[in-house]
Write a protein that holds these residues in place. Structure first.
Motif, PDB file in Angstrom:
ATOM      1  N   ARG A 177      64.016  50.836  52.538  1.00 25.51           N
ATOM      2  CA  ARG A 177      63.482  49.641  51.864  1.00 25.51           C
ATOM      3  C   ARG A 177      62.102  49.889  51.274  1.00 25.51           C
ATOM      4  O   ARG A 177      61.730  49.305  50.271  1.00 25.51           O
ATOM      5  CB  ARG A 177      63.440  48.476  52.851  1.00 25.51           C
ATOM      6  CG  ARG A 177      62.695  47.284  52.299  1.00 25.51           C
ATOM      7  CD  ARG A 177      62.798  46.109  53.187  1.00 25.51           C
ATOM      8  NE  ARG A 177      64.078  45.501  52.941  1.00 25.51           N
ATOM      9  CZ  ARG A 177      64.689  44.677  53.755  1.00 25.51           C
ATOM     10  NH1 ARG A 177      64.139  44.350  54.886  1.00 25.51           N
ATOM     11  NH2 ARG A 177      65.846  44.173  53.465  1.00 25.51           N
TER      12      ARG A 177
ATOM     13  N   LYS B  98      64.203  49.972  44.971  1.00 23.35           N
ATOM     14  CA  LYS B  98      63.907  48.966  43.958  1.00 23.35           C
ATOM     15  C   LYS B  98      64.736  47.716  44.210  1.00 23.35           C
ATOM     16  O   LYS B  98      65.881  47.806  44.632  1.00 23.35           O
ATOM     17  CB  LYS B  98      64.250  49.499  42.564  1.00 23.35           C
ATOM     18  CG  LYS B  98      63.415  50.668  42.133  1.00 23.35           C
ATOM     19  CD  LYS B  98      63.599  50.995  40.665  1.00 23.35           C
ATOM     20  CE  LYS B  98      64.939  51.592  40.359  1.00 23.35           C
ATOM     21  NZ  LYS B  98      65.041  52.041  38.949  1.00 23.35           N
ATOM     22  N   ASP B  99      64.148  46.577  43.916  1.00 25.38           N
ATOM     23  CA  ASP B  99      64.898  45.329  43.945  1.00 25.38           C
ATOM     24  C   ASP B  99      65.910  45.355  42.807  1.00 25.38           C
ATOM     25  O   ASP B  99      65.715  46.055  41.792  1.00 25.38           O
ATOM     26  CB  ASP B  99      63.956  44.134  43.767  1.00 25.38           C
ATOM     27  CG  ASP B  99      63.107  43.896  44.996  1.00 25.38           C
ATOM     28  OD1 ASP B  99      63.631  43.296  45.946  1.00 25.38           O
ATOM     29  OD2 ASP B  99      61.936  44.308  45.008  1.00 25.38           O
TER      30      ASP B  99
ATOM     31  N   HIS C 198      64.458  44.805  39.379  1.00 20.58           N
ATOM     32  CA  HIS C 198      63.320  45.660  39.026  1.00 20.58           C
ATOM     33  C   HIS C 198      63.424  46.220  37.612  1.00 20.58           C
ATOM     34  O   HIS C 198      62.476  46.114  36.829  1.00 20.58           O
ATOM     35  CB  HIS C 198      63.218  46.800  40.059  1.00 20.58           C
ATOM     36  CG  HIS C 198      62.126  47.771  39.784  1.00 20.58           C
ATOM     37  ND1 HIS C 198      60.959  47.796  40.507  1.00 20.58           N
ATOM     38  CD2 HIS C 198      62.019  48.765  38.871  1.00 20.58           C
ATOM     39  CE1 HIS C 198      60.191  48.766  40.055  1.00 20.58           C
ATOM     40  NE2 HIS C 198      60.814  49.369  39.056  1.00 20.58           N
TER      41      HIS C 198
ATOM     42  N   HIS D   9      57.078  52.122  42.848  1.00 25.02           N
ATOM     43  CA  HIS D   9      57.782  51.716  44.065  1.00 25.02           C
ATOM     44  C   HIS D   9      57.998  52.842  45.072  1.00 25.02           C
ATOM     45  O   HIS D   9      58.170  52.581  46.253  1.00 25.02           O
ATOM     46  CB  HIS D   9      59.122  51.061  43.719  1.00 25.02           C
ATOM     47  CG  HIS D   9      60.059  51.972  43.015  1.00 25.02           C
ATOM     48  ND1 HIS D   9      59.981  52.193  41.653  1.00 25.02           N
ATOM     49  CD2 HIS D   9      61.061  52.734  43.465  1.00 25.02           C
ATOM     50  CE1 HIS D   9      60.912  53.054  41.305  1.00 25.02           C
ATOM     51  NE2 HIS D   9      61.578  53.395  42.391  1.00 25.02           N
TER      52      HIS D   9
ATOM     53  N   ASP E 193      54.977  47.513  43.039  1.00 26.69           N
ATOM     54  CA  ASP E 193      56.054  48.229  42.357  1.00 26.69           C
ATOM     55  C   ASP E 193      55.681  48.764  40.989  1.00 26.69           C
ATOM     56  O   ASP E 193      56.187  49.805  40.574  1.00 26.69           O
ATOM     57  CB  ASP E 193      57.270  47.303  42.182  1.00 26.69           C
ATOM     58  CG  ASP E 193      57.895  46.916  43.507  1.00 26.69           C
ATOM     59  OD1 ASP E 193      58.022  47.789  44.381  1.00 26.69           O
ATOM     60  OD2 ASP E 193      58.261  45.742  43.660  1.00 26.69           O
TER      61      ASP E 193
ATOM     62  N   LYS F 119      59.914  40.965  43.112  1.00 27.84           N
ATOM     63  CA  LYS F 119      60.671  40.385  44.221  1.00 27.84           C
ATOM     64  C   LYS F 119      61.970  39.808  43.674  1.00 27.84           C
ATOM     65  O   LYS F 119      61.998  39.241  42.587  1.00 27.84           O
ATOM     66  CB  LYS F 119      59.880  39.265  44.919  1.00 27.84           C
ATOM     67  CG  LYS F 119      58.653  39.748  45.659  1.00 27.84           C
ATOM     68  CD  LYS F 119      59.038  40.571  46.860  1.00 27.84           C
ATOM     69  CE  LYS F 119      57.839  40.965  47.691  1.00 27.84           C
ATOM     70  NZ  LYS F 119      58.219  41.810  48.814  1.00 27.84           N
ATOM     71  N   ASN F 120      63.024  39.961  44.438  1.00 27.05           N
ATOM     72  CA  ASN F 120      64.332  39.429  44.051  1.00 27.05           C
ATOM     73  C   ASN F 120      64.547  38.100  44.777  1.00 27.05           C
ATOM     74  O   ASN F 120      64.720  38.085  46.000  1.00 27.05           O
ATOM     75  CB  ASN F 120      65.431  40.426  44.423  1.00 27.05           C
ATOM     76  CG  ASN F 120      66.800  39.977  43.977  1.00 27.05           C
ATOM     77  OD1 ASN F 120      66.985  38.837  43.564  1.00 27.05           O
ATOM     78  ND2 ASN F 120      67.758  40.872  44.053  1.00 27.05           N
TER      79      ASN F 120
ATOM     80  N   THR G 109      67.500  37.372  47.482  1.00 24.36           N
ATOM     81  CA  THR G 109      67.579  37.931  48.833  1.00 24.36           C
ATOM     82  C   THR G 109      66.556  37.253  49.731  1.00 24.36           C
ATOM     83  O   THR G 109      65.508  36.787  49.266  1.00 24.36           O
ATOM     84  CB  THR G 109      67.306  39.455  48.831  1.00 24.36           C
ATOM     85  OG1 THR G 109      65.940  39.685  48.458  1.00 24.36           O
ATOM     86  CG2 THR G 109      68.250  40.195  47.890  1.00 24.36           C
TER      87      THR G 109
ATOM     88  N   GLY H 110      63.326  39.127  49.519  1.00 30.32           N
ATOM     89  CA  GLY H 110      62.595  38.838  48.286  1.00 30.32           C
ATOM     90  C   GLY H 110      61.952  37.462  48.287  1.00 30.32           C
ATOM     91  O   GLY H 110      60.839  37.290  47.792  1.00 30.32           O
TER      92      GLY H 110
ATOM     93  N   THR I  18      59.431  37.533  39.682  1.00 36.96           N
ATOM     94  CA  THR I  18      60.824  37.479  40.126  1.00 36.96           C
ATOM     95  C   THR I  18      61.821  37.424  38.979  1.00 36.96           C
ATOM     96  O   THR I  18      63.024  37.479  39.213  1.00 36.96           O
ATOM     97  CB  THR I  18      61.070  36.250  41.031  1.00 36.96           C
ATOM     98  OG1 THR I  18      60.849  35.056  40.282  1.00 36.96           O
ATOM     99  CG2 THR I  18      60.157  36.273  42.250  1.00 36.96           C
TER     100      THR I  18
END
Length: 104
Positions: free
Chosen positions: A3, A7-8, A11, A29, A38, A57-58, A61, A64, A88
């Motif tokens: 993690r 990458k998210d 990203h 990242h 990142d 950030k995602n 999730t 995130g 995001t």
């Protein structure tokens, strides 16, 4: 890949949006520096060149949605440059660049 250097899912599209807006983008990242954001973004604003740090950030999730983790919080707290931004979505990336250009 763990993690800490993965990458998210969003990203790549966010990094590409910064490029599409005329920014230089360095993907950070996988630096191995705990908490380092990142992306390093370079752009030209009204008063010259600037470099900004961005954490992707995602929002899809739990990880995130939680915001900065402990390492990222410590990095952002101790960083003496401009505030580390969280993005995001591509819309947020666009708004951020517009704000930076207005403020700079």
């Amino acid at each position: 890949m763990n993690r800490h250097n993965s990458k998210d899912a969003n990203h790549d599209v966010i990094a590409q949006r910064f490029r599409d807006l005329g920014c230089s983008v360095i993907e950070m990242h996988a630096t191995g520096i705990p908490g380092f954001p990142d992306l390093a973004i370079g752009l030209i604003g009204a008063r010259g060149r600037m470099t900004q740090l961005v954490e992707v950030k995602n929002p899809n999730t739990r990880y995130g949605r939680a915001g900065f983790n402990d390492n990222q919080t410590a990095f952002a707290r101790d960083w003496r440059g401009e505030k580390v931004s969280i993005v995001t979505s591509v819309d947020e990336a666009t708004a951020l660049v517009q704000n930076w250009r207005r403020a700079a």
